[in-house]
Write a protein that holds these residues in place. Structure first.
Motif: not given
Length: 364
Positions: A132-158
């Motif tokens: 019952e404690e699952y909530s979409c607010w505040p949004p769960a964006i930390c892991m998403i942001l870290i993942s985006l940074v990893e993708i961007v850096l990989f694409c830059y080198d690629a």
């Protein structure tokens, strides 16, 4: 409903069943004024827990039936009466199903069960509280942001033809045993990946495990667990394999896996199917460790996989998870476990840092 019955329900002390309804009441009392308005009632009925949305005229009828004093609001007593109203049980099937589910005998009936006067059967109201404690607010964006940074850096080198952790970004962030004095590398190596498959596997795991953790425990707790696993992975690898270059978020990923185990341990009585979830994570860990041992000692393969970082990240995730993740109902043994986890984690980290600083002979 007769007024005398309502007054009796208000004057009686809260039973475990009433506490169950109180949690639901507080969840949908959006403005915390102790009353549920028409808008809040409609929000309950149209929430994601329901398979159906009801038109406004049906909500009006429900409010008329439940609002015994015609105030335009439902107080807690009226809310409980509404949930027990036989004419409304078809509408509030979700909560009724949860209530029926809660009468399953509890693992510890002494502390958290009550005896009903009619059936003399024991029931509990805590199992499933974690979900019952699952909530979409505040949004769960930390892991998403870290993942985006990893993708961007990989694409830059690629984009420059470097996908094996040998591009300009990787050269700055990878853990390089010959540049141990550049302390940021003990953490930033998590942003560097060796190939597309390595990147995708870590992304999938940290998103599918990290986002649900954030939805219950909030982003900053999950970030602490993740970074603790990353740091522990590099410190342990530098000591166990001092000539190894280290890249990838596996230390943080394994910290998230172990953090789920910590969550199951600390919220055992509040989780549905806790034993099943625990067995699944233990099975995954066992398969990974067994595969590593088999490949290394029986097949004699050198895959350059940082299994020490995996193990250290998992240990850190378990200890930090016990220390910082939410514990919905504290018990005495859990408090002792909390202190043990915190002390052991800091002892291991301090020992690892000091060894990396002063054990210079190990790195020659």
């Amino acid at each position: 409903m007769p007024s005398g019955q309502r007054e009796t329900s208000v004057s009686m002390p809260l039973t475990p069943t009433d506490l169950y309804w109180r949690r639901i009441f507080n969840k949908y009392d959006r403005d915390n004024d102790g009353r549920i308005s028409y808008v809040e009632l409609k929000g309950i009925i149209e929430s994601r827990e329901y398979d159906q949305d009801l038109p406004d005229n049906v909500v009006d009828k429900i409010m008329v039936l439940a609002d015994s004093d015609n105030s335009g609001y439902l107080d807690f007593a009226e809310f409980v009466a509404m949930m027990h109203n036989p004419d409304l049980k078809a509408v509030f099937g979700h909560f009724v199903a949860r209530y029926i589910h809660s009468i399953i005998p509890h693992r510890n009936p002494i502390d958290t069960t009550v005896q009903t006067p009619r059936s003399k059967a024991y029931f509990t109201y805590t199992d499933g509280t974690y979900e019952e404690e699952y909530s979409c607010w505040p949004p769960a964006i930390c892991m998403i942001l870290i993942s985006l940074v990893e993708i961007v850096l990989f694409c830059y080198d690629a984009a420059q033809g470097n996908t094996q952790a040998n591009g300009p970004i990787a050269q700055i962030f990878i853990y390089n045993p010959h540049k141990r004095q550049e302390a940021w590398r003990f953490v930033t190596y998590m942003l560097v990946h060796v190939g597309v498959v390595h990147l995708l596997v870590n992304l999938l795991v940290q998103l599918f495990l990290g986002v649900p953790l954030e939805m219950v425990h909030r982003w900053w707790r999950v970030t602490l667990v993740y970074l603790a696993g990353v740091a522990a992975g590099s410190l342990a690898t530098s000591l166990a394999d001092p000539k190894v270059y280290l890249a990838g978020a596996s230390g943080g990923v394994y910290a998230l896996i172990a953090a789920h185990v910590a969550t199951i341990i600390m919220n055992w009585a509040e989780m549905e199917f806790a034993i099943v979830q625990l067995l699944v994570f233990l099975l995954l860990a066992g398969v990974d460790v067994g595969t590593a041992v088999y490949d290394r000692y029986w097949r004699h393969l050198d895959q350059h996989i940082g299994y020490v970082a995996h193990l250290a990240g998992a240990v850190a995730g378990l200890l930090v998870g016990i220390g910082v993740l939410r514990n919905l109902e504290k018990r005495k043994w859990e408090k002792r476990l909390w202190w043990a986890a915190v002390v052991l984690y800091f002892a291991l980290m301090i020992a690892g840092i000091l060894a990396n600083i002063f054990w210079t002979a190990r790195f020659k």
